[in-house]
Design a protein around this motif. Structure first.
Motif, PDB file in Angstrom:
ATOM      1  N   GLU A  39      25.479  28.179  11.131  1.00 42.41           N
ATOM      2  CA  GLU A  39      24.508  27.316  11.783  1.00 42.41           C
ATOM      3  C   GLU A  39      25.263  26.256  12.564  1.00 42.41           C
ATOM      4  N   ARG A  40      24.757  25.908  13.759  1.00 40.59           N
ATOM      5  CA  ARG A  40      25.386  24.871  14.571  1.00 40.59           C
ATOM      6  C   ARG A  40      24.381  23.751  14.817  1.00 40.59           C
ATOM      7  N   HIS A  41      24.801  22.530  14.537  1.00 37.10           N
ATOM      8  CA  HIS A  41      23.968  21.357  14.768  1.00 37.10           C
ATOM      9  C   HIS A  41      24.811  20.304  15.473  1.00 37.10           C
ATOM     10  N   VAL A  42      24.212  19.567  16.398  1.00 36.81           N
ATOM     11  CA  VAL A  42      24.870  18.419  17.011  1.00 36.81           C
ATOM     12  C   VAL A  42      24.086  17.175  16.612  1.00 36.81           C
ATOM     13  N   LEU A  43      24.736  16.284  15.850  1.00 35.10           N
ATOM     14  CA  LEU A  43      24.085  15.070  15.404  1.00 35.10           C
ATOM     15  C   LEU A  43      23.810  14.145  16.594  1.00 35.10           C
ATOM     16  N   PRO A  44      22.854  13.214  16.480  1.00 34.89           N
ATOM     17  CA  PRO A  44      22.566  12.299  17.594  1.00 34.89           C
ATOM     18  C   PRO A  44      23.784  11.540  18.099  1.00 34.89           C
ATOM     19  N   ASN A  45      24.796  11.324  17.235  1.00 34.65           N
ATOM     20  CA  ASN A  45      26.007  10.616  17.674  1.00 34.65           C
ATOM     21  C   ASN A  45      27.043  11.546  18.289  1.00 34.65           C
ATOM     22  N   GLY A  46      26.706  12.828  18.464  1.00 34.50           N
ATOM     23  CA  GLY A  46      27.613  13.762  19.130  1.00 34.50           C
ATOM     24  C   GLY A  46      28.454  14.614  18.227  1.00 34.50           C
ATOM     25  N   LEU A  47      28.481  14.361  16.938  1.00 38.66           N
ATOM     26  CA  LEU A  47      29.274  15.179  16.021  1.00 38.66           C
ATOM     27  C   LEU A  47      28.735  16.601  15.963  1.00 38.66           C
ATOM     28  N   THR A  48      29.611  17.577  16.184  1.00 40.43           N
ATOM     29  CA  THR A  48      29.232  18.987  16.076  1.00 40.43           C
ATOM     30  C   THR A  48      29.463  19.462  14.651  1.00 40.43           C
ATOM     31  N   LEU A  49      28.426  20.022  14.027  1.00 45.15           N
ATOM     32  CA  LEU A  49      28.487  20.518  12.649  1.00 45.15           C
ATOM     33  C   LEU A  49      28.268  22.020  12.640  1.00 45.15           C
ATOM     34  N   LEU A  50      29.183  22.757  12.036  1.00 47.57           N
ATOM     35  CA  LEU A  50      29.061  24.197  11.836  1.00 47.57           C
ATOM     36  C   LEU A  50      29.027  24.468  10.338  1.00 47.57           C
ATOM     37  N   ILE A  51      28.077  25.298   9.881  1.00 48.73           N
ATOM     38  CA  ILE A  51      27.915  25.595   8.464  1.00 48.73           C
ATOM     39  C   ILE A  51      27.977  27.103   8.264  1.00 48.73           C
ATOM     40  N   HIS A  52      28.808  27.560   7.353  1.00 45.45           N
ATOM     41  CA  HIS A  52      28.927  28.981   7.013  1.00 45.45           C
ATOM     42  C   HIS A  52      28.784  29.143   5.499  1.00 45.45           C
ATOM     43  N   GLU A  53      27.914  30.053   5.075  1.00 49.96           N
ATOM     44  CA  GLU A  53      27.719  30.301   3.650  1.00 49.96           C
ATOM     45  C   GLU A  53      28.646  31.417   3.159  1.00 49.96           C
ATOM     46  N   ASP A  54      29.300  31.179   2.017  1.00 55.30           N
ATOM     47  CA  ASP A  54      30.148  32.177   1.361  1.00 55.30           C
ATOM     48  C   ASP A  54      30.099  31.861  -0.135  1.00 55.30           C
ATOM     49  N   HIS A  55      29.322  32.642  -0.874  1.00 53.98           N
ATOM     50  CA  HIS A  55      29.032  32.301  -2.268  1.00 53.98           C
ATOM     51  C   HIS A  55      29.899  33.040  -3.284  1.00 53.98           C
TER      52      HIS A  55
ATOM     53  N   ALA B 138      32.896  10.211  16.813  1.00 58.34           N
ATOM     54  CA  ALA B 138      32.206  11.385  16.272  1.00 58.34           C
ATOM     55  C   ALA B 138      31.980  12.454  17.324  1.00 58.34           C
ATOM     56  N   ALA B 139      31.757  12.049  18.599  1.00 57.96           N
ATOM     57  CA  ALA B 139      31.480  13.031  19.647  1.00 57.96           C
ATOM     58  C   ALA B 139      32.699  13.839  20.026  1.00 57.96           C
ATOM     59  N   ASN B 140      33.860  13.455  19.537  1.00 62.76           N
ATOM     60  CA  ASN B 140      35.088  14.207  19.828  1.00 62.76           C
ATOM     61  C   ASN B 140      35.527  15.037  18.630  1.00 62.76           C
ATOM     62  N   ALA B 141      34.630  15.293  17.695  1.00 65.01           N
ATOM     63  CA  ALA B 141      34.992  15.996  16.467  1.00 65.01           C
ATOM     64  C   ALA B 141      34.058  17.163  16.198  1.00 65.01           C
ATOM     65  N   VAL B 142      34.628  18.166  15.541  1.00 63.58           N
ATOM     66  CA  VAL B 142      33.878  19.307  15.021  1.00 63.58           C
ATOM     67  C   VAL B 142      34.090  19.338  13.520  1.00 63.58           C
ATOM     68  N   LEU B 143      33.010  19.382  12.751  1.00 60.45           N
ATOM     69  CA  LEU B 143      33.070  19.459  11.294  1.00 60.45           C
ATOM     70  C   LEU B 143      32.536  20.818  10.861  1.00 60.45           C
ATOM     71  N   VAL B 144      33.366  21.575  10.140  1.00 56.96           N
ATOM     72  CA  VAL B 144      32.945  22.873   9.605  1.00 56.96           C
ATOM     73  C   VAL B 144      32.867  22.773   8.090  1.00 56.96           C
ATOM     74  N   ILE B 145      31.726  23.173   7.535  1.00 59.18           N
ATOM     75  CA  ILE B 145      31.550  23.279   6.086  1.00 59.18           C
ATOM     76  C   ILE B 145      31.331  24.756   5.777  1.00 59.18           C
TER      77      ILE B 145
ATOM     78  N   ALA C 185      36.083  26.425  13.838  1.00 56.39           N
ATOM     79  CA  ALA C 185      36.454  25.142  14.432  1.00 56.39           C
ATOM     80  C   ALA C 185      37.307  25.338  15.671  1.00 56.39           C
ATOM     81  N   GLN C 186      38.283  26.236  15.595  1.00 51.79           N
ATOM     82  CA  GLN C 186      39.217  26.418  16.700  1.00 51.79           C
ATOM     83  C   GLN C 186      38.506  26.872  17.968  1.00 51.79           C
ATOM     84  N   TYR C 187      37.636  27.844  17.849  1.00 52.18           N
ATOM     85  CA  TYR C 187      36.963  28.354  19.044  1.00 52.18           C
ATOM     86  C   TYR C 187      35.919  27.371  19.572  1.00 52.18           C
ATOM     87  N   GLN C 188      35.285  26.595  18.681  1.00 51.18           N
ATOM     88  CA  GLN C 188      34.361  25.559  19.149  1.00 51.18           C
ATOM     89  C   GLN C 188      35.115  24.487  19.940  1.00 51.18           C
ATOM     90  N   VAL C 189      36.252  24.064  19.435  1.00 50.12           N
ATOM     91  CA  VAL C 189      37.021  23.010  20.100  1.00 50.12           C
ATOM     92  C   VAL C 189      37.629  23.513  21.401  1.00 50.12           C
TER      93      VAL C 189
END
Length: 919
Positions: A38-54, A219-226, A403-407
């Motif tokens: 999932e990809r989300h961009v927070l109002p402050n510009g932070l890009t968030l990517l979420i991947h599930e692996d259980h 924050a707008a210059n960062a990508v956070l992957v969880i 993260a690498q390909y998003q950046v």
């Protein structure tokens, strides 16, 4: 794919399949497989990517900032890397070492790195520590400046300078700097190295580094992957809570495409203290996200990835002009580099190596790759990606890929396009791209409207760290046992997370079996097993492995020799056939022996050119004594005289004596069952019989500790650092106090915030790192303390190291806080250390080799938590014996010998790198 093809590494998923040896693969043969996110961009510009692996109760937290050394300017180089260090030194609401709360929380695979185009920070943590980790990462992203002061800047500046000295003190340590300056015009953002210059680092002011943070760390210059065992909705809410009130940062100006293609030929010669000549040929080519760079990655794989690559076959096998050759694409954002790197054999002709490279390159530019070569590359990509399915970490795992390909490319999905390009590539296309970029311009040695952002009115509680949740318990699959008709013991661990089966034949041999014969025999014998077996010569065996996507290896450690197979489940049976050939029918060809002999001799010379390598060759004989099975050089390479004398008969004799079914255990980990695997193994290994001679024995007699310390000096004229290594014998891995001694070692020198490292690196700033180690051994094992230090602080460092070792047993026992920290570091890291089948195999190998209980790891936490402070400090007195240490110092004796002698610690000897006494 540049990252996969050029190095055949990285855990990328994508358009993957096995393909026929000839012809263009179809989409049905090459189906799409993606990393869901999932990809989300927070109002402050932070890009968030979420991947599930259980598959395991762990989470990867991976933050990439789109800033690296290319964002610096001349006169201010090294700032990106220096700031990476400062980011670990505390933030406004946690003004302490970043690692301190994470290590006892069970964090694993954590680090931070800086490169030309990005800076990243990452760690795997148990699910219970996610809030803690997000709090820490968000605090240093949004609340760092108030914690940076002159003292921290001075401290980390010295640490970075020592890191630079340490790198440049290694053989070939100045090559990167020469290539960067020679291949790019002055002012180009890749014309300086990431670590920067001494002058710029020393000139950096507190205002400089704070301005660097303000310009680049919004924050707008960062990508956070969880990535990991998470619920996406819950993760998004947590990230908004912790990161939503962080300012976006200023408008960024980004560098555009700047390949800086060269013309003609440029040459340079660099003289350095190295054991072998080395040739680099470098071309400037398109950047990371461009199709041409992808095609050049295929060309690189054909030319120099694996034993059947053109340059390896020509230079290492046929002509034997080099001991190694590698071809790859350095994938940078605004322009990449294509590099051929050949290690000339000792005493060899560097001009002949270059002629051979030029001949093979010109042939490739005329003809391009064959269809079979393209097929082999695709199979390598497929096999590598399957093995990456298990990994979520920042060291090339799925979080790093997203993260690498998003950046770099603005979308995490670019890698799927790269894989499609690989699937559809034709020999002509690869040839034409290679012609376009590699026919000319070689060096031989070698900027989007600013969105309107808003900041949340509330955020996380910054008054304290979030509490750790309950640590997840470790529950490894149980061991299942069986025996083949010939007595070979089978041990199975079922692991169905990925369609992979791994086999490890573990024989009681290893480097210790060299005692009484020519040192280096064990290593050379096992290295020869996969250099031709059955009906396959060395190249055919490598080709068959690649066709199957199988990884076959053989080697030795101190106590064991092993033959390993990592196979794709769909091709298990033919892979087992190949494994049986390697194990039972090695060819021991004389021609291959001569080639591997030269490589092992070259490895010895490399060890003798490196400070730690010298010390590790010397200390075993010094602490064990001649005749002991552990007395040979720790690497198992042997000596130049002994390796030169080894014959094929010696190898066959070692193989017959030690690799036998009554002296081995076959450990199987992966996607299979005992009912399935046993008959497959019986058909292939059941006829393997033990010889009539009794099982061989090793001299593992107990050795008394010396009554006083001694010092061994080894000269390295002009060295910019001294390597200090202190060693004595400790009880074996099977000792009842082993867990307590592990806790002692962790607190004393086994972690970043351990006593020794905090003293020499963080407090004194004399070293890039100082640590202690207790490795595993069936008999007494070495306890080692080591640190590379500034030459002018050698004596002072010796005193500090001895003081730390003495006081942990007699003057300053481990405190309750230190014990809790060490205990948490060990037990909470277990899930992260047992994520993949290979890691589980490694854990159970420890159990089997050292004859530990089957439930050793599943009861580990309870046993560690049951140790009292008194028992742990008593173990410190059993583990550490300062007066029995053998000190080895490798450095410039003209500057350090006399002050060391004046210490008066005991006998001082000067040895050469071979252990011969000079005075």
């Amino acid at each position: 794919m540049k990252n996969v093809i050029a190095a055949v590494t990285a855990a990328l998923l994508g358009v993957l399949a096995l393909v026929p040896a000839h012809g263009k693969p179809s989409a049905s043969e090459f189906p799409d497989v993606r990393i869901p996110y999932e990809r989300h961009v927070l109002p402050n510009g932070l890009t968030l990517l979420i991947h599930e692996d259980h598959k395991a109760p762990i989470v990867a937290v991976n933050v990439w900032y789109h800033v690296g050394s290319k964002d610096e300017r001349p006169g201010r180089t090294g700032f990106a890397h220096l700031f990476e260090h400062l980011m670990f030194n505390g933030s406004e609401h946690h003004n302490d070492e970043f690692f301190r709360p994470l290590e006892p929380a069970g964090a694993t695979k954590m680090n931070g790195t800086t490169w030309y185009d990005r800076t990243n920070y990452f760690q795997n943590v148990p699910t219970s520590a996610l809030d803690l980790t997000l709090w820490l990462e968000s605090d240093r992203m949004g609340h760092l400046l108030g914690a940076i002061d002159q003292n921290k800047l001075d401290e980390q500046r010295e640490v970075v300078l020592n890191e630079k000295r340490q790198g440049e003190n290694e053989p070939y340590g100045k090559v990167d700097e020469v290539i960067a300056a020679a291949t790019y015009p002055a002012g180009h953002p890749y014309s300086w190295t990431t670590i920067g210059s001494y002058e710029d680092l020393k000139a950096a002011t507190l205002d400089d580094v704070k301005e660097w943070f303000r310009e680049h760390y919004g924050a707008a210059n960062a990508v956070l992957v969880i990535a990991g065992d998470v619920n996406p909705a819950a993760v998004k809410a947590k990230v908004e809570h912790y990161f939503g009130d962080i300012p976006p940062g200023p408008v960024r100006k980004r560098h555009g495409r700047w390949i800086a293609k060269m013309s003609g030929e440029k040459r340079a010669t660099l003289q350095d203290r190295v054991p072998q000549a080395r040739l680099f040929k470098v071309w400037n080519v398109p950047g990371f996200c461009e199709t041409d760079a992808n095609m050049l990655g295929i060309a690189a794989a054909v030319l120099g990835s694996g034993k059947n690559s053109r340059l390896y076959e020509r230079l290492v096998y046929r002509d034997q002009l080099a001991t190694d050759v590698d071809v790859g694409v350095g994938p940078f954002e605004i322009g990449s580099q294509f590099m051929i790197d050949a290690m000339v054999k000792p005493g060899g002709d560097i001009a002949a190596v270059e002629r051979a490279i030029d001949e093979e390159l010109q042939r490739f530019l005329r003809e391009g790759p064959t269809a079979a070569e393209l097929a082999r590359v695709r199979t390598k990509v497929f096999a590598s990606a399957l093995r990456g399915l298990e990994r979520i970490d920042g060291f090339g795992g799925k979080s790093a890929i997203l993260a690498q390909y998003q950046v770099y490319c603005g979308t995490p999905d670019r890698y799927t396009e790269e894989l499609r390009e690989v699937r559809e590539a034709t020999p002509q296309q690869v040839r034409d791209v290679a012609r376009r970029w590699l026919s000319d311009g070689v060096f031989v040695l070698q900027v989007e409207p600013f969105p309107e952002y808003t900041v949340a009115s509330t955020g996380a509680d910054r008054s304290r760290l979030p509490p750790l949740g309950e640590p997840p318990s470790l529950s490894l699959p149980p061991l299942q046992r069986a025996t083949l008709s010939n007595g070979l013991k089978l041990v199975l661990v079922e692991r169905h997370a990925a369609p992979i089966v791994q086999l490890s034949l573990i024989a009681d041999a290893g480097y210790a079996a060299d005692a009484g014969i020519k040192a280096g025999t064990a290593r050379l014998t096992l290295d020869m097993l996969d250099e031709g077996a059955g009906r396959y010569d060395a190249l055919a065996l490598a080709a068959r492995s690649e066709e199957l996507g199988a990884l076959i290896s053989a080697g030795s450690t101190l106590d064991t020799s092993f033959v390993r197979l990592n196979a794709l489940k769909a091709r298990l049976e033919p892979s087992l056939d190949l494994f049986a050939d390697v194990l039972l029918r090695p060819r021991f060809d004389a021609r291959e022996l001569e080639r591997l002999r030269q490589q092992q001799l070259a490895a010895i010379q490399q060890e003798k050119a490196q400070p730690y390598g010298i010390a590790s060759r010397l200390y075993p004989q010094l602490i064990y004594g001649a005749g002991h099975a552990y007395a040979n050089p720790r690497s198992g390479t042997g000596t130049e005289d002994s390796v030169a004398a080894i014959t094929v008969d010696d190898l066959r004799a070692f193989y017959q004596r030690w690799l036998r079914p009554d002296n081995a255990t076959l450990l199987i980990v992966g996607d299979t069952t005992l009912e399935e695997i046993r008959p497959l193994l019986e058909r292939r290994l059941g006829a393997w019989k033990a010889p009539d001679v009794p099982l061989p024995q090793k001299n593992l007699a107990e050795v008394a500790l010396p009554r006083q310390p001694r010092i061994v000096l080894v000269n390295r004229t002009g060295a910019e650092q001294s390597l200090i290594l202190a060693a004595h014998l400790a009880p074996p891995k099977s000792d009842p106090d082993d867990l307590a001694m592990q806790l002692v070692n962790t607190a004393l020198g086994g972690n970043f915030v351990s006593r020794l490292n905090m003293n020499l690196r963080e407090d004194k700033r004399w070293s890039y790192g100082a640590f202690t180690v207790i490795s595993g051994a069936k008999a007494q094992r070495p306890f080692i303390a080591y640190a590379p230090v500034q030459t002018d602080k050698t004596v002072e460092s010796l005193r500090e190291m001895r003081t730390e070792l003495a006081t942990v047993r007699d003057g300053r026992p481990l405190t309750a806080d230190e014990i809790a920290f060490a205990r948490n570091s060990l037990v909470r890291s277990l899930p992260g250390e047992n994520e993949t089948a290979a890691e589980i195999a490694e854990s159970y190998t420890t159990v089997l080799v050292h004859e530990l209980p089957d439930d050793y790891w599943n009861t580990f936490v309870d046993r560690v938590e049951g140790l009292s402070p008194a028992a742990i400090n008593a173990a410190a007195r059993r583990l550490v014996h300062p007066d029995a240490l053998t000190w080895i110092v490798v450095g410039d004796l003209a500057r350090i010998e006399q002050p060391i002698r004046e210490l008066g610690w005991g006998e001082v000897m000067v040895l050469d790198a071979d252990g011969k006494r000079l005075r």
